[in-house]
Design a protein around this motif. Structure first.
Motif, mmCIF file in Angstrom:
data_model
loop_
_atom_site.group_PDB
_atom_site.id
_atom_site.type_symbol
_atom_site.label_atom_id
_atom_site.label_comp_id
_atom_site.label_asym_id
_atom_site.label_seq_id
_atom_site.Cartn_x
_atom_site.Cartn_y
_atom_site.Cartn_z
ATOM 1 N N LYS A 17 0.843 -1.198 0.000
ATOM 2 C CA LYS A 17 0.000 0.000 0.000
ATOM 3 C C LYS A 17 0.874 1.244 0.000
ATOM 4 N N ILE A 18 0.517 2.196 -0.866
ATOM 5 C CA ILE A 18 1.248 3.461 -0.891
ATOM 6 C C ILE A 18 0.934 4.242 0.381
ATOM 7 N N ILE A 19 1.976 4.656 1.094
ATOM 8 C CA ILE A 19 1.775 5.519 2.273
ATOM 9 C C ILE A 19 1.672 6.975 1.818
ATOM 10 N N HIS A 20 2.645 7.426 1.015
ATOM 11 C CA HIS A 20 2.627 8.821 0.551
ATOM 12 C C HIS A 20 3.706 8.966 -0.517
ATOM 13 N N TYR A 21 3.798 10.155 -1.091
ATOM 14 C CA TYR A 21 4.805 10.408 -2.119
ATOM 15 C C TYR A 21 5.359 11.814 -1.929
ATOM 16 N N ALA A 22 6.647 11.954 -2.211
ATOM 17 C CA ALA A 22 7.372 13.176 -1.859
ATOM 18 C C ALA A 22 8.416 13.492 -2.922
ATOM 19 N N GLN A 23 9.062 14.643 -2.760
ATOM 20 C CA GLN A 23 10.213 14.977 -3.603
ATOM 21 C C GLN A 23 11.361 15.406 -2.693
ATOM 22 N N ILE A 52 6.468 13.226 5.644
ATOM 23 C CA ILE A 52 5.330 12.329 5.412
ATOM 24 C C ILE A 52 4.551 12.011 6.688
ATOM 25 N N LEU A 53 5.260 11.644 7.761
ATOM 26 C CA LEU A 53 4.557 11.123 8.938
ATOM 27 C C LEU A 53 3.606 12.121 9.598
#
Length: 429
Positions: free
Chosen positions: A210-216, A301-302
Motif C-alpha cells: 500500500k502506498i503511504i505517501h509520495y514526496a520529492q 510524510i509522517l
C-alpha cells in the motif's frame, strides 16, 4: 496490554517515527536505540550499538519487546531481521536478501532488468576494471553519465558527471578514498535519465503493498540542485509532480511488479520500500530502491499520516496488511534540513543550538545530528535537525516552514532556501 516496541536508529527519520509511534493507543513502552535528544521526548533511549545483534537480542528478551522496528538501512542489509526472526522475534523490516534492493545497485539493476521494471540502461564493473569503464564512457561520449558505488555509501556514492575529466576524477575517488570502503568494490555506470525525480513510499507485508505517501527529495548540497550529493537537504509531500494517473502507472508498472517478483523469487519484501523514480517523457523509471523510509522524506510524510503507524507496522510484520487502510490528511508538508556548514565533507561539531522551544505549535523540529550536554542541545553531525511546517497549499507550507527555520540558531548553520520551489511549477499556488 499494549505493545513494547524497540525502534533502532538515531537520526531525524527515527525521531519522526518515534513521535508517530508514541501517539498510538496500541503502545505500552517505546525504546529507541541509540536515539537522540529528540527521541528521548517520546520514549526511553537505550545505549545499544546497531551492529551488536547479540546485545540487541538480549535487550529484546530482557524487556519483552513485542516488535522491533528498524529505521536505517545498514542493519537491514547486514541481516538483523533474519537474525531476530530466527530467534522468534517480530521485526518490521526486510530480510537481508530483500534488503539487497538497496544494499547492492548491481542486484537491484539486474532484478529490474530480469522483471521488465523500467529503469536506466546500465553496465557494471569490478574495482580492477575502472580503466575499462573510463574507456567505454569516453568511447560513447554521451554526457551526463551516472556513476554509482554498488554498496551503501550514506547517499554520497552517486556522481553525475558532465565530462570525461569529471568521470576520471570520480573514478579515482571511488577507487582510492577510504570514505566509500567496500561500497565501491563494484561500480555501476548508468545512463542519465532526464525528468523530475519523485519518491513513492510503500508499506508491504510480502503479499500486499500500500502506498503511504509520495514526496520529492532535494539531494544536492547547493541551491538549484548543484554541488555534491548528500543524504538529503529537504523534502516536501505530496509532490504535484505525480498526478493521479501517473501514480496509477507507477503502481501498475513499478510497485506491483516489484512486490510480485520478490514473492515469486521466494524472497518476500516486508517493510517500507522506497521507490526513487524519474518521471521521464516515456513514463516512470526507477532511479533506486531504498529498503526503509527516506530521510528527510519521512519527516515530511509522517505528520500527514492519519492512520496509526504502529498498527500498520504490526500488520506488515504479521502479514495482515490487507485488513488495514492508509489514510493521509489533505495538507502539504515541507521539511528543511539544518546542516553544519561544510557538510557533506568537513564540518565542526559541538555548537550550541537555541530557539527550538520558539517553534510554533503545528510545526515540528526533528533532531538528527544532536547531543545533550549539561542541559544544552549541541550539534553532533552533518545534518543537525529538520524543521517541518504545513499548509493548505505547497506555497503556504514552504512559507510556514522557512518562518520556523529562522527561529533556530547555531553557529555554522547552513540550509537550502529553495526546498519545494520546483514543485510550485506544477501547482496553481
Amino acid at each position: 496490554m499494549g505493545l513494547n516496541v524497540l525502534l533502532l536508529g538515531s537520526g531525524g527519520r527515527e525521531h519522526a517515527m518515534a513521535w508517530s509511534i508514541a501517539k498510538s493507543d496500541k503502545l505500552d513502552t517505546l525504546y529507541i536505540a541509540p536515539g537522540n535528544p529528540g527521541t528521548a521526548q517520546h520514549g526511553q533511549n537505550v545505549d545499544l550499538e546497531l551492529s551488536d545483534f547479540e546485545a540487541i537480542l538480549n535487550f529484546i528478551e530482557n524487556k519483552a519487546v513485542d516488535l522491533t522496528v528498524v529505521g536505517p538501512e545498514k542493519p537491514l542489509v547486514e541481516g538483523i531481521t533474519d537474525f531476530l526472526e530466527e530467534r522468534g522475534h517480530k521485526v518490521f523490516g526486510p530480510s537481508k536478501k530483500a534488503a539487497q534492493l538497496e544494499g547492492s545497485k548491481k542486484f537491484a539493476n539486474e532484478f529490474m532488468k530480469k522483471n521488465s521494471i523500467p529503469t536506466a540502461d546500465f553496465e557494471t564493473y569490478s574495482q580492477g576494471e575502472f580503466d575499462k569503464a573510463l574507456s567505454v564512457i569516453k568511447k560513447k561520449d554521451t554526457y551526463p553519465v551516472v556513476l554509482k558505488a554498488d554498496g551503501l555509501a550514506g547517499g554520497k556514492g552517486v556522481f553525475i558527471c558532465e565530462t570525461a575529466e569529471e568521470v576520471e576524477k570520480r573514478l579515482n575517488e571511488l577507487e582510492e578514498s577510504d570514505r566509500f570502503g567496500e561500497a565501491a568494490d563494484t561500480l555501476v555506470v548508468e545512463e542519465f535519465m532526464k525528468g523530475q525525480e519523485a519518491s513513492v513510499f510503500v508499506i508491504s507485508d510480502g503479499k500486499t503493498a500500500k502506498i503511504i505517501h509520495y514526496a520529492q527529495d532535494h539531494k544536492r548540497i547547493g541551491e538549484g540542485d548543484t554541488g555534491l550529493n548528500t543524504g538529503g537537504m529537504g523534502a516536501y509531500a505530496p509532490t504535484p509532480v505525480l498526478g493521479r494517473r501517473m501514480l496509477q502507472r507507477i503502481e501498475k508498472e513499478v510497485i506491483l511488479p516489484t512486490i510480485s517478483a520478490m514473492l515469486l523469487d521466494e524472497n518476500p519484501y516486508k517493510g517500507i520500500l522506497y521507490f526513487g523514480l524519474m518521471i521521464t517523457k516515456n513514463g516512470p523509471k526507477v532511479v533506486e530502491y531504498n529498503c526503509r523510509f527516506g530521510d528527510p522524506e519521512c519527516q515530511a510524510i509522517l505528520p500527514s499520516l492519519e492512520s496509526d503507524l504502529l498498527e500498520l507496522l504490526e500488520a506488515a510484520a504479521n502479514e495482515t496488511l490487507d485488513q488495514k487502510d492508509v489514510r493521509i490528511d489533505n495538507q502539504y508538508r515541507c521539511c528543511v534540513v539544518l546542516a553544519s556548514d561544510g557538510y557533506p565533507l568537513d564540518y565542526k561539531k559541538g555548537k550550541e543550538i537555541s530557539g527550538i522551544d520558539e517553534v510554533s505549535e503545528g510545526a515540528f523540529v526533528f533532531h538528527a545530528g544532536t547531543k545533550e550536554e549539561n542541559g544544552k542541545i549541541l550539534t553532533d553531525g552533518g545534518r543537525v535537525m529538520n524543521v517541518v511546517g504545513g499548509g493548505n497549499t505547497l506555497a503556504e507550507a514552504i512559507k510556514n516552514t522557512y518562518q520556523e527555520v529562522e527561529k533556530i540558531s547555531f553557529s555554522n548553520k547552513y540550509f537550502r532556501s529553495d526546498i519545494g520551489a520546483k514543485g510550485l511549477a506544477y501547482t496553481d499556488d
